[in-house]
Design an enzyme around this catalytic site. Structure first.
Site, PDB file in Angstrom:
ATOM      1  N   ARG A 193      -6.023   3.588 -10.183  1.00  0.00           N
ATOM      2  CA  ARG A 193      -6.017   4.627 -11.211  1.00  0.00           C
ATOM      3  C   ARG A 193      -6.799   4.241 -12.467  1.00  0.00           C
ATOM      4  NH1 ARG A 193      -1.267   4.475  -8.465  1.00  0.00           N
ATOM      5  NH2 ARG A 193      -0.484   6.493  -7.694  1.00  0.00           N
TER       6      ARG A 193
ATOM      7  N   HIS B 113      -8.490   6.533  -7.014  1.00  0.00           N
ATOM      8  CA  HIS B 113      -9.373   6.190  -5.890  1.00  0.00           C
ATOM      9  C   HIS B 113     -10.723   6.895  -5.943  1.00  0.00           C
ATOM     10  CE1 HIS B 113      -6.174   3.841  -4.447  1.00  0.00           C
ATOM     11  NE2 HIS B 113      -5.535   4.747  -3.720  1.00  0.00           N
TER      12      HIS B 113
ATOM     13  N   HIS C 186      -8.074   0.877   2.289  1.00  0.00           N
ATOM     14  CA  HIS C 186      -6.752   1.510   2.200  1.00  0.00           C
ATOM     15  C   HIS C 186      -6.119   1.663   3.585  1.00  0.00           C
ATOM     16  CE1 HIS C 186      -3.528   3.681   0.345  1.00  0.00           C
ATOM     17  NE2 HIS C 186      -4.189   3.909  -0.769  1.00  0.00           N
TER      18      HIS C 186
ATOM     19  N   ASP D  73       4.755   0.128  -5.523  1.00  0.00           N
ATOM     20  CA  ASP D  73       3.421   0.713  -5.676  1.00  0.00           C
ATOM     21  C   ASP D  73       2.808   0.096  -6.926  1.00  0.00           C
ATOM     22  OD1 ASP D  73       1.137   2.185  -5.434  1.00  0.00           O
ATOM     23  OD2 ASP D  73       2.038   4.130  -5.882  1.00  0.00           O
TER      24      ASP D  73
ATOM     25  N   GLU E 181      -3.866  -3.674  -0.765  1.00  0.00           N
ATOM     26  CA  GLU E 181      -5.220  -3.365  -1.213  1.00  0.00           C
ATOM     27  C   GLU E 181      -5.697  -4.434  -2.192  1.00  0.00           C
ATOM     28  OE1 GLU E 181      -5.038   0.950  -2.518  1.00  0.00           O
ATOM     29  OE2 GLU E 181      -2.971   0.543  -1.902  1.00  0.00           O
TER      30      GLU E 181
END
Length: 376
Positions: free
Chosen positions: A107, A132, A203, A275, A340
């Site tokens: 982000r 992304h 991803h 996350d 990631e």
């Protein structure tokens, strides 16, 4: 009469050949289902194999890893990544299964950043922020593909100046290599003709269990990190880098993903689970283990090595349970995890974070290794 018989036999053989059923990959994919055209360019499925019988299937649409086959503890070949059976399925989805992500993975707050006193506006596709690279990021682009050998695929893409609001013509090369020590290696390179920001990643959604439609809550996770970057309610880093000590973010020793994922810890509530970006102790050393996930069901472990300073660990918190993937499998909530490798989220707006600026004359390089290990 003999000549007539031979002619008839030849015609019959030709008919049989034309009717021969297409051979599927180890994961059951048909190459013909990936033959299409997007943006005026042909799409295809590329198959990599190593000497041990492992197989990776990649499409040039979004540079996506469609399947990754490896043996479990009983020797059964197991597909460890989520994805779809055809290009048409990928085109209908707004997800990122297996995709190359850019120009900026993760982000950027408000979809804005300033570079050399110039402000740039990007798409705001996630709660007012850019995620992304926007809705038409590199995961939706057609990459030029060249299979160099049985184990190596080279993908290239020219991201033009102004694409998704980012400055500079960015020439990118990503090389997938399926090595003989059972790893899929991703090597990224990029050069620009104007100052820009770059943060490329992959991803892939992993489920190591070999059980279609299962969750990953029983998988063990280890992340080699003493600190992480906490986020606000919209998942933008606050700029702090606190210790993981004494919190559910302490993953330095293996623990089941589901053990604390639904705890009342504020960061897990904000992320609806894990996350977050962890600041790796490996500090860019590709030879130091950055993270490891293991399925007790299959005995398969995924080891992650990277030249990047961070890794985003995501546990499929926004998976709805309505997505139907390969073989008709319904992918449930928390049906996969992502690791990631990357620079930190919102780095262009966080001066204390490692820089993601790339200037003309410089070369962006990054490397990620996903190594599969079987525990018998």
């Amino acid at each position: 009469m003999k000549k007539l018989f031979i002619t008839a036999l030849a015609a019959c053989t030709l008919f049989a050949c034309t009717q021969k059923k297409e051979e599927a990959t180890l994961s059951g994919l048909l190459k013909s289902n990936f033959v299409s055209e997007v943006e005026g360019k042909p799409t295809a499925l590329y198959v990599l194999k190593n000497k041990n019988g492992l197989e990776a299937c990649i499409t040039n649409y979004g540079g996506r890893m469609v399947s990754l086959m490896a043996p479990d503890k009983n020797g059964k070949m197991t597909d460890v990544v989520l994805g779809y059976d055809s290009i048409s399925d990928y085109l209908k989805s707004d997800g990122n299964f297996g995709a190359l992500i850019g120009r900026y993975g993760n982000r950027i707050a408000q979809g804005k950043f300033s570079l050399d006193s110039v402000e740039y506006q990007l798409p705001q596709n996630n709660n007012g922020h850019c995620l992304h690279g926007g809705p038409e990021g590199y995961h939706t682009r057609l990459w030029d593909a060249k299979q160099l050998n049985d184990q190596t695929l080279e993908l290239t893409y020219l991201s033009k100046d102004g694409e998704a609001g980012f400055p500079g013509n960015l020439q990118i090369k990503v090389t997938y290599t399926l090595t003989d020590d059972n790893a899929i290696e991703l090597a990224y390179e990029a050069e620009t003709d104007k100052p820009t920001v770059v943060n490329l990643t992959n991803h892939s959604y992993f489920n190591l269990s070999g059980v279609p439609g299962s969750t990953i809550l029983d998988h063990d996770i280890m992340i080699n990190a003493d600190t992480y970057t906490p986020v606000d309610s919209l998942l933008i880093p606050t700029g702090e880098t606190p210790s993981v000590e004494g919190t559910p973010m302490d993953l330095r020793n293996p623990i089941a993903i589901g053990a604390q994922i639904d705890s009342t810890f504020e960061q897990l509530i904000k992320g609806r689970g894990y996350d977050h970006n962890w600041i790796l102790n490996s500090k860019g050393d590709i030879n130091v283990l950055a993270a490891k996930a293991t399925s007790p069901t299959s005995g398969i472990s995924l080891e992650v090595y990277t030249s990047e300073p961070g890794v985003q660990f995501y546990t499929g918190n926004f998976m709805t349970g309505e997505d139907k993937g390969k073989g008709g499998t319904v992918y449930p909530h928390r049906g996969a995890f992502c690791l990631e490798t990357q620079h930190y989220p919102d780095s262009p707006n966080q001066p204390a974070f490692p820089s993601t600026v790339l200037r003309p004359g410089e070369k962006y390089t990054s490397k990620c290794i996903y190594k599969l290990v079987v525990n018998k």
